[in-house]
Design a protein around this motif. Structure first.
Motif, PDB file in Angstrom:
ATOM      1  N   SER A 156       6.649  -5.240  -2.254  1.00 49.57           N
ATOM      2  CA  SER A 156       5.379  -4.652  -1.845  1.00 49.57           C
ATOM      3  C   SER A 156       5.245  -3.190  -2.243  1.00 49.57           C
ATOM      4  N   ASP A 159       2.369  -2.538  -4.493  1.00 50.84           N
ATOM      5  CA  ASP A 159       1.013  -2.723  -3.979  1.00 50.84           C
ATOM      6  C   ASP A 159       0.307  -1.372  -3.863  1.00 50.84           C
ATOM      7  N   PRO A 160      -0.926  -1.231  -4.418  1.00 53.85           N
ATOM      8  CA  PRO A 160      -1.616   0.076  -4.391  1.00 53.85           C
ATOM      9  C   PRO A 160      -1.779   0.650  -2.998  1.00 53.85           C
ATOM     10  N   ALA A 161      -2.127  -0.194  -2.016  1.00 55.12           N
ATOM     11  CA  ALA A 161      -2.304   0.310  -0.654  1.00 55.12           C
ATOM     12  C   ALA A 161      -0.984   0.814  -0.080  1.00 55.12           C
ATOM     13  N   GLN A 162       0.096   0.073  -0.314  1.00 55.85           N
ATOM     14  CA  GLN A 162       1.410   0.504   0.161  1.00 55.85           C
ATOM     15  C   GLN A 162       1.841   1.791  -0.537  1.00 55.85           C
ATOM     16  N   LYS A 169      -0.086   4.167  -1.773  1.00 56.29           N
ATOM     17  CA  LYS A 169      -0.848   5.295  -1.231  1.00 56.29           C
ATOM     18  C   LYS A 169      -0.339   5.695   0.145  1.00 56.29           C
ATOM     19  N   SER A 170       0.027   4.681   0.962  1.00 55.13           N
ATOM     20  CA  SER A 170       0.560   4.986   2.285  1.00 55.13           C
ATOM     21  C   SER A 170       1.863   5.772   2.192  1.00 55.13           C
TER      22      SER A 170
END
Length: 660
Positions: free
Chosen positions: A632, A635-638, A640-641
């Motif tokens: 993960s 994953d772009p969202a991960q 950025k987080s």
């Protein structure tokens, strides 16, 4: 079909047959192989495969010397975490067992011949098993498989052995049900002396266990103490319990453990399940991580959540033990508050430097004879149960003639809870003769006795000898270089004749202009100020660090928009090196991150060290780890987080640097 076509078809069929059976094994085992006439034992023929295969009932050989009393069948499923093309995934092994209860009819060394089993049309034969039968009856003893092995073969791994012991454990674990429920609800209740203790588990002050038998999986946390002193060790273990078949496992959140100094006892790279009965319900259990925690200050410190996401297939009701469709679930462990008591003020010795635990201390030198003005090492070593990394070097009362020059330290924490810290002090003798490094008295606190205690090192006698290579002017050669002063020439005490007329030259007249000297001194002062600013970074150092970090953030944001996780990881890794290099004064680029953390100010390491290490590890993984291991993290969202969290950590570190 042509001959060539037939031949290719035959090769394809042969290849498929070999591949289909490559992950299937058949073996026979007995629960014991020594007994008396009339004793019974159980022989099991097990078929293990990673695929769903067609298994026919075994052909029973001639059982000469044995009576067949009963037979039955069973099935089981085991899992283990392996590295697959999509990251860490669970590999499933299916097992079908045929059990035969036999009785020995005569004495001697008997043999149970091979069983034949047809799996997907292929015949497998088990190894023969030797049974020793005597005249005296032998008790059943503990259940343990005796596995026949062919000569030269390595022992076969049996992931289902723990399942065979489940029936034996049900009764004992039901007796422990009351104790576990009380520990889960009360946390600090003392165990009942008349109640059986948990076999194979450490005593815990807090243990969360699954209470809903329909849960897909559950994250359990075990803590050995919930009330400790500052610096006293707390051991915490996280386990995963499941009743289903786990296909993936993604660790979404590791506990941040703020307020603790953390030492890793174990963080398992490969999850291995065993079976445990909880409240009469069988669960599969595996260790996730085990840490030793040391609270930094008094108050309440919280062991926060361990969060996991997993895709799980649950057993389908009414389908004979088969699993249904997979679903994704996210679970977190319980938060556990730890009460941290301050170290007692009353009776605290003046030489207490922070050692909490049971330690021994020793002081030593390599050689008790040393040349003058040549440095030697004095080593002071603390070792014992506790976290020696938190210990500071006591004050050294060195005698006149011994100069303390430099100090460095080395420390390590072991998985058994013991640790050491060794200080190496560089000492320079400045004069010849016999000198004594006096005994050092160091006080420590024992959390078990709740009292301070003192350890004393042995005094060290040194012989400082002449150093022929000592520089001129040193204490050892001062006498050699001192000679009687030559008689001085007597000068008549008489003033020179005065000059009656002053006639300045034309070339020197400009030197006496006041404005010229003011200009010269002004230029010199400005040059000195500019050099001082350049050397010491007045008004520039912090501003330039912030500007540099902000400039690199633009590169990170650009890579983030493109989904370039390699560049995101590399840029964030470089930013961490830059900031920590500034904090430690080393520049950072050529130093390992663990070494940099040891060199930053203690307050910075205490407040942000764990967060820095965990966040840095994520970006380092994004930079260098094989793509199939990232999971993960791509994953772009991960991504950025993680970047947002990394920026918060870096901002906190810069603020801590500026406050110094």
């Amino acid at each position: 079909m042509t001959k060539t076509g037939n031949f290719l078809f035959f090769l394809s069929f042969l290849f498929f047959s070999l591949f289909a059976h490559a992950n299937t094994t058949v073996q026979s085992t007995v629960d014991r192989n020594e007994m008396g006439v009339g004793d019974t034992f159980t022989l099991t023929v097990a078929v293990v495969s990673t695929d769903d295969v067609d298994v026919q009932d075994p052909r029973i050989p001639d059982l000469d010397g044995f009576d067949l009393l009963n037979n039955w069948q069973s099935t089981a499923v085991a899992q283990k975490l392996v590295n697959g093309p999509q990251g860490m995934q669970f590999e499933t092994q299916r097992r079908k067992e045929f059990h035969y209860m036999l009785s020995a009819k005569k004495t001697g060394t008997l043999s149970v011949s091979s069983f034949e089993v047809v799996v997907n049309g292929k015949v497998f034969r088990t190894q023969p098993i030797v049974i020793k039968v005597g005249t005296q009856s032998v008790g059943p003893g503990p259940r343990k498989r005796a596995v026949p092995q062919a000569p030269g073969m390595p022992p076969m791994e049996d992931p289902f052995e723990s399942m065979d012991q489940a029936e034996d454990e049900i009764f004992n674990q039901l007796l422990r049900q009351r104790q576990r429920l009380l520990q889960q609800q009360m946390g600090q209740m003392a165990p009942d002396e008349n109640m059986p203790s948990a076999v194979g588990l450490p005593e815990a002050a807090f243990r969360s266990l699954p209470t809903n038998p329909n849960e897909a999986f559950f994250i359990s946390v075990e803590v050995d103490k919930t009330e400790v002193y500052e610096g006293e060790q707390v051991t915490v273990n996280w386990y995963i319990y499941t009743r289903g078949q786990m296909e993936t496992l993604d660790r979404l959140k590791f506990p941040s453990l703020k307020g603790f100094w953390k030492e890793i006892i174990e963080e398992v790279p490969s999850i291995q399940f065993s079976e445990e009965i909880v409240n009469g319900v069988p669960w599969k259990k595996a260790l996730l991580a085990s840490h030793a925690l040391f609270p930094i200050k008094a108050g309440t410190a919280v062991i926060d959540e361990y969060k996991i996401k997993s895709r799980v297939r649950l057993p389908a009701q009414g389908l004979g033990g088969f699993y249904g469709r997979p679903y994704e679930y996210t679970k977190s462990s319980a938060r556990v508050p730890i009460k941290v008591k301050p170290l007692p003020v009353e009776g605290r010795p003046s030489d207490f430097t922070g050692a909490v635990g049971q330690f021994e201390v020793h002081a030593s030198v390599e050689n008790t004879t040393a040349p003058v003005n040549q440095p030697f090492s004095l080593k002071v070593r603390f070792e014992g149960a506790g976290n020696a990394k938190l210990i500071d070097l006591p004050v050294l009362n060195l005698p006149t003639g011994l100069e303390q020059y430099d100090t460095k330290s080395e420390s390590k924490f072991f998985k058994n809870g013991r640790s050491y810290k060794e200080f190496e002090v560089l000492v320079i003798p400045r004069q010849e003769g016999s000198m004594v490094i006096p005994a050092m008295s160091i006080s420590m606190f024992d959390p078990h006795t709740k009292k301070y205690y003192t350890k004393t090192t042995q005094a060290i006698t040194l012989s400082i000898v002449n150093n022929p290579n000592a520089p001129v002017g040193s204490a050892s050669r001062l006498a050699e270089t001192t000679k009687p002063a030559a008689p001085q020439k007597v000068v008549e005490n008489r003033l020179p004749d005065p000059i009656m007329v002053w006639e300045p030259s034309t070339a020197a007249s400009i030197v006496y202009k006041p404005w010229l000297w003011a200009l010269v001194y002004g230029v010199m002062s400005l040059g000195l100020l500019l050099k001082a600013q350049n050397e010491f970074g007045w008004g520039r150092r912090r501003r330039s660090l912030k500007d540099l970090v902000q400039k690199r953030y633009k590169r990170v944001d650009g890579a983030l928009q493109k989904g370039d996780y390699r560049k995101v990881g590399a840029e964030m890794t470089n930013i961490f090196y830059t900031v920590l290099g500034e904090a430690s004064g080393t520049g950072g680029a050529a130093t390992e991150i663990s070494r940099l953390l040891e060199m930053v100010p203690p307050s910075l390491r205490r407040d942000h060290g764990d967060d820095i290490a965990k966040t840095f590890e994520i970006f380092q993984t994004m930079s260098f780890a094989p793509e199939e291991m990232l999971g993960s993290l791509k994953d772009p969202a991960q991504m950025k987080s993680h970047v947002d969290h990394g920026k918060k950590v870096i901002t906190a570190v810069i603020s801590a640097i500026e406050s110094k």
